[in-house]
Design a protein around this motif. Structure first.
Motif, PDB file in Angstrom:
ATOM      1  N   LEU A 186       0.823  -1.208   0.000  1.00 22.45           N
ATOM      2  CA  LEU A 186       0.000   0.000   0.000  1.00 22.45           C
ATOM      3  C   LEU A 186       0.858   1.259   0.000  1.00 22.45           C
ATOM      4  N   TRP A 187       1.914   1.247   0.797  1.00 20.35           N
ATOM      5  CA  TRP A 187       2.793   2.407   0.842  1.00 20.35           C
ATOM      6  C   TRP A 187       3.642   2.523  -0.427  1.00 20.35           C
ATOM      7  N   THR A 188       4.012   1.397  -1.011  1.00 18.36           N
ATOM      8  CA  THR A 188       4.751   1.446  -2.274  1.00 18.36           C
ATOM      9  C   THR A 188       3.909   2.111  -3.353  1.00 18.36           C
ATOM     10  N   LYS A 189       2.625   1.729  -3.403  1.00 19.74           N
ATOM     11  CA  LYS A 189       1.730   2.394  -4.350  1.00 19.74           C
ATOM     12  C   LYS A 189       1.562   3.873  -3.996  1.00 19.74           C
ATOM     13  N   PHE A 190       1.447   4.147  -2.705  1.00 18.84           N
ATOM     14  CA  PHE A 190       1.200   5.524  -2.287  1.00 18.84           C
ATOM     15  C   PHE A 190       2.366   6.440  -2.642  1.00 18.84           C
ATOM     16  N   VAL A 191       3.577   5.946  -2.544  1.00 18.17           N
ATOM     17  CA  VAL A 191       4.733   6.740  -2.974  1.00 18.17           C
ATOM     18  C   VAL A 191       4.524   7.199  -4.416  1.00 18.17           C
ATOM     19  N   PHE A 192       4.077   6.277  -5.263  1.00 14.08           N
ATOM     20  CA  PHE A 192       3.827   6.591  -6.671  1.00 14.08           C
ATOM     21  C   PHE A 192       2.659   7.554  -6.845  1.00 14.08           C
ATOM     22  N   ILE A 193       1.481   7.171  -6.331  1.00  9.89           N
ATOM     23  CA  ILE A 193       0.269   7.927  -6.661  1.00  9.89           C
ATOM     24  C   ILE A 193       0.266   9.304  -6.008  1.00  9.89           C
ATOM     25  N   SER A 194       0.850   9.415  -4.814  1.00 10.17           N
ATOM     26  CA  SER A 194       0.911  10.717  -4.162  1.00 10.17           C
ATOM     27  C   SER A 194       1.790  11.679  -4.956  1.00 10.17           C
ATOM     28  N   ALA A 195       2.963  11.200  -5.377  1.00  7.31           N
ATOM     29  CA  ALA A 195       3.897  12.072  -6.093  1.00  7.31           C
ATOM     30  C   ALA A 195       3.366  12.470  -7.470  1.00  7.31           C
ATOM     31  N   VAL A 196       2.831  11.516  -8.242  1.00  8.56           N
ATOM     32  CA  VAL A 196       2.346  11.879  -9.584  1.00  8.56           C
ATOM     33  C   VAL A 196       1.073  12.711  -9.504  1.00  8.56           C
ATOM     34  N   SER A 197       0.285  12.536  -8.441  1.00  9.77           N
ATOM     35  CA  SER A 197      -0.884  13.402  -8.269  1.00  9.77           C
ATOM     36  C   SER A 197      -0.443  14.842  -8.031  1.00  9.77           C
ATOM     37  N   ALA A 198       0.587  15.018  -7.207  1.00  8.01           N
ATOM     38  CA  ALA A 198       1.098  16.359  -6.945  1.00  8.01           C
ATOM     39  C   ALA A 198       1.676  16.992  -8.209  1.00  8.01           C
ATOM     40  N   LEU A 199       2.528  16.257  -8.924  1.00  5.69           N
ATOM     41  CA  LEU A 199       3.166  16.812 -10.126  1.00  5.69           C
ATOM     42  C   LEU A 199       2.150  17.056 -11.229  1.00  5.69           C
ATOM     43  N   GLY A 200       1.249  16.095 -11.428  1.00  7.68           N
ATOM     44  CA  GLY A 200       0.247  16.261 -12.471  1.00  7.68           C
ATOM     45  C   GLY A 200      -0.685  17.419 -12.190  1.00  7.68           C
ATOM     46  N   TYR A 246       5.604  15.645 -18.848  1.00  9.98           N
ATOM     47  CA  TYR A 246       6.488  16.208 -17.817  1.00  9.98           C
ATOM     48  C   TYR A 246       7.635  15.297 -17.404  1.00  9.98           C
ATOM     49  N   ARG A 247       7.509  13.989 -17.627  1.00 12.12           N
ATOM     50  CA  ARG A 247       8.538  13.093 -17.091  1.00 12.12           C
ATOM     51  C   ARG A 247       9.888  13.248 -17.772  1.00 12.12           C
ATOM     52  N   ALA A 248       9.912  13.755 -18.998  1.00 11.91           N
ATOM     53  CA  ALA A 248      11.172  13.915 -19.719  1.00 11.91           C
ATOM     54  C   ALA A 248      11.747  15.322 -19.616  1.00 11.91           C
ATOM     55  N   VAL A 249      11.047  16.217 -18.917  1.00  5.15           N
ATOM     56  CA  VAL A 249      11.551  17.584 -18.721  1.00  5.15           C
ATOM     57  C   VAL A 249      12.463  17.560 -17.495  1.00  5.15           C
ATOM     58  N   PRO A 250      13.749  17.856 -17.641  1.00  2.97           N
ATOM     59  CA  PRO A 250      14.692  17.670 -16.527  1.00  2.97           C
ATOM     60  C   PRO A 250      14.273  18.354 -15.231  1.00  2.97           C
ATOM     61  N   GLU A 251      13.799  19.591 -15.338  1.00  2.00           N
ATOM     62  CA  GLU A 251      13.421  20.311 -14.124  1.00  2.00           C
ATOM     63  C   GLU A 251      12.222  19.649 -13.433  1.00  2.00           C
ATOM     64  N   ALA A 252      11.237  19.255 -14.229  1.00  2.00           N
ATOM     65  CA  ALA A 252      10.058  18.593 -13.651  1.00  2.00           C
ATOM     66  C   ALA A 252      10.427  17.214 -13.096  1.00  2.00           C
ATOM     67  N   ARG A 253      11.288  16.506 -13.795  1.00  2.76           N
ATOM     68  CA  ARG A 253      11.696  15.188 -13.327  1.00  2.76           C
ATOM     69  C   ARG A 253      12.435  15.274 -11.989  1.00  2.76           C
ATOM     70  N   ALA A 254      13.241  16.313 -11.827  1.00  2.00           N
ATOM     71  CA  ALA A 254      13.951  16.490 -10.553  1.00  2.00           C
ATOM     72  C   ALA A 254      12.969  16.713  -9.411  1.00  2.00           C
ATOM     73  N   VAL A 255      11.920  17.502  -9.646  1.00  4.64           N
ATOM     74  CA  VAL A 255      10.917  17.745  -8.612  1.00  4.64           C
ATOM     75  C   VAL A 255      10.116  16.468  -8.341  1.00  4.64           C
ATOM     76  N   LEU A 256       9.787  15.731  -9.388  1.00  2.61           N
ATOM     77  CA  LEU A 256       9.106  14.451  -9.216  1.00  2.61           C
ATOM     78  C   LEU A 256       9.939  13.501  -8.360  1.00  2.61           C
ATOM     79  N   THR A 257      11.223  13.426  -8.646  1.00  2.00           N
ATOM     80  CA  THR A 257      12.120  12.548  -7.880  1.00  2.00           C
ATOM     81  C   THR A 257      12.149  12.949  -6.411  1.00  2.00           C
ATOM     82  N   GLU A 258      12.164  14.230  -6.151  1.00  4.22           N
ATOM     83  CA  GLU A 258      12.177  14.703  -4.763  1.00  4.22           C
ATOM     84  C   GLU A 258      10.848  14.384  -4.074  1.00  4.22           C
ATOM     85  N   ALA A 259       9.732  14.531  -4.794  1.00  3.15           N
ATOM     86  CA  ALA A 259       8.432  14.194  -4.214  1.00  3.15           C
ATOM     87  C   ALA A 259       8.378  12.711  -3.846  1.00  3.15           C
ATOM     88  N   LEU A 260       8.830  11.853  -4.730  1.00  6.80           N
ATOM     89  CA  LEU A 260       8.884  10.420  -4.434  1.00  6.80           C
ATOM     90  C   LEU A 260       9.722  10.153  -3.193  1.00  6.80           C
TER      91      LEU A 260
END
Length: 309
Positions: free
Chosen positions: A183-197, A207-221
């Motif tokens: 559940l938490w493994t999924k939540f790491v994914f869905i919480s971060a992509v919900s925020a970025l999206g 957005y996943r291939a834009v370096p700046e957005a990808r860096a923020v996504l990585t930090e959210a995860l």
């Protein structure tokens, strides 16, 4: 198996439709125009795996009319969890199973407080689906994965039976003894992509291939994973790169349901998807700057949607 779908949205409508197509006795609980359309025309599913229609379909807005069932699948929005937990009580018999396929990580505890934890199974699903029009469900992802488990990790006859029933739908179904971790493994994914999206208002592919957005996504995860570990959840050490790889392999046009709700001006699941990370981070002294920013950016729109509802 007699099954009630509490919340016939994207997830509930799709899996309930598959279960009905597979021959199970399924009742759909819905509201308003969606309910009227299902009653009049059946439930239509438009899917990347093939379109189908369940007609006639059992549908109601009164769970008490259904009576006791073998399984209640709860797939309402998380802000309706407590209301749903009260509403399903007339359908609960001694051996009724209850499983939540909602987003977030606290639904089982909230539902169990109302109906008894002995009825609860742990469940998570990976699926992109939504109501396209009253009575019509769209399913968009190449994945339709379900993971099940007893909350205490035991392997019981009831969870094995449910696995077999769900597997007959064609979905990928797994039975595990570490459902909290899943559940938490999924939540790491869905919480971060919900925020970025929700902040970017574009698709995974945009957005996943834009370096700046990808860096923020990585930090959210990383922030969500850090909160989970601070709570004592055992996550894989490489969960962040694994999740990034999953996002990269996903269809380019995917948008999380929370993002779709925000773009449509509807109430969204900000509290259970983002706010909970911020609150837990504060309580556990774990920094969550990206998630705090997402919460601050998105909260005014949520308040506006609530005021206009």
């Amino acid at each position: 198996m007699k099954i009630a779908i509490m919340g016939t949205g994207g997830v509930g409508g799709y899996y309930g439709g598959l279960l009905a197509q597979a021959g199970e006795d399924v009742a759909f609980i819905a509201r308003g125009a969606h309910l009227r359309a299902i009653r009049e025309n059946g439930l239509q599913v438009k899917s990347v795996f093939g379109d189908f229609r369940i007609a006639p379909a059992k549908a109601t807005d009164k769970p008490g009319d259904i009576g006791p069932v073998d399984l209640v699948m709860i797939s309402t929005k998380t802000y309706h969890t407590d209301e749903a937990a009260q509403a399903i009580q007339p359908m609960i018999a001694r051996d009724t199973m209850v499983i939540s396929f909602q987003n977030g990580v606290d639904s089982a505890d909230r539902i169990g407080a109302a109906v008894g934890m002995e009825h609860l199974l742990g469940g998570a699903t990976w699926l992109s689906a939504a109501i396209e029009a009253p009575g019509v469900i769209g399913q968009y992802s190449q994945f339709r994965r379900i993971v099940l488990g007893e909350l205490d990790g035991r392997r019981t006859p009831r969870v094995e039976t449910l696995r077999d029933v769900l597997a007959r739908t064609g979905a990928t179904v797994e039975l595990v003894d570490n459902i909290e971790q899943i559940l938490w493994t999924k939540f790491v994914f869905i919480s971060a992509v919900s925020a970025l999206g929700a902040m970017t208002r574009v698709t995974f592919g945009e957005y996943r291939a834009v370096p700046e957005a990808r860096a923020v996504l990585t930090e959210a995860l990383s922030e969500v994973a850090a909160v989970a570990r601070a709570k004592g959840v055992k996550l894989d050490p490489d969960i962040v790169p694994k999740t990034l790889a999953f996002i990269d392999d996903s269809a380019a046009g995917i948008k999380p349901s929370m993002q779709r709700d925000i773009e449509a001006g509807r109430r969204c699941e900000i509290e259970s998807m983002i706010g909970i990370v911020v609150r837990m981070g504060n309580d556990l002294h774990v920094p969550t700057p990206v998630m705090k920013t997402a919460y601050a950016v998105l909260k005014p729109g949520e308040l506006k949607a609530l005021a206009q509802a």
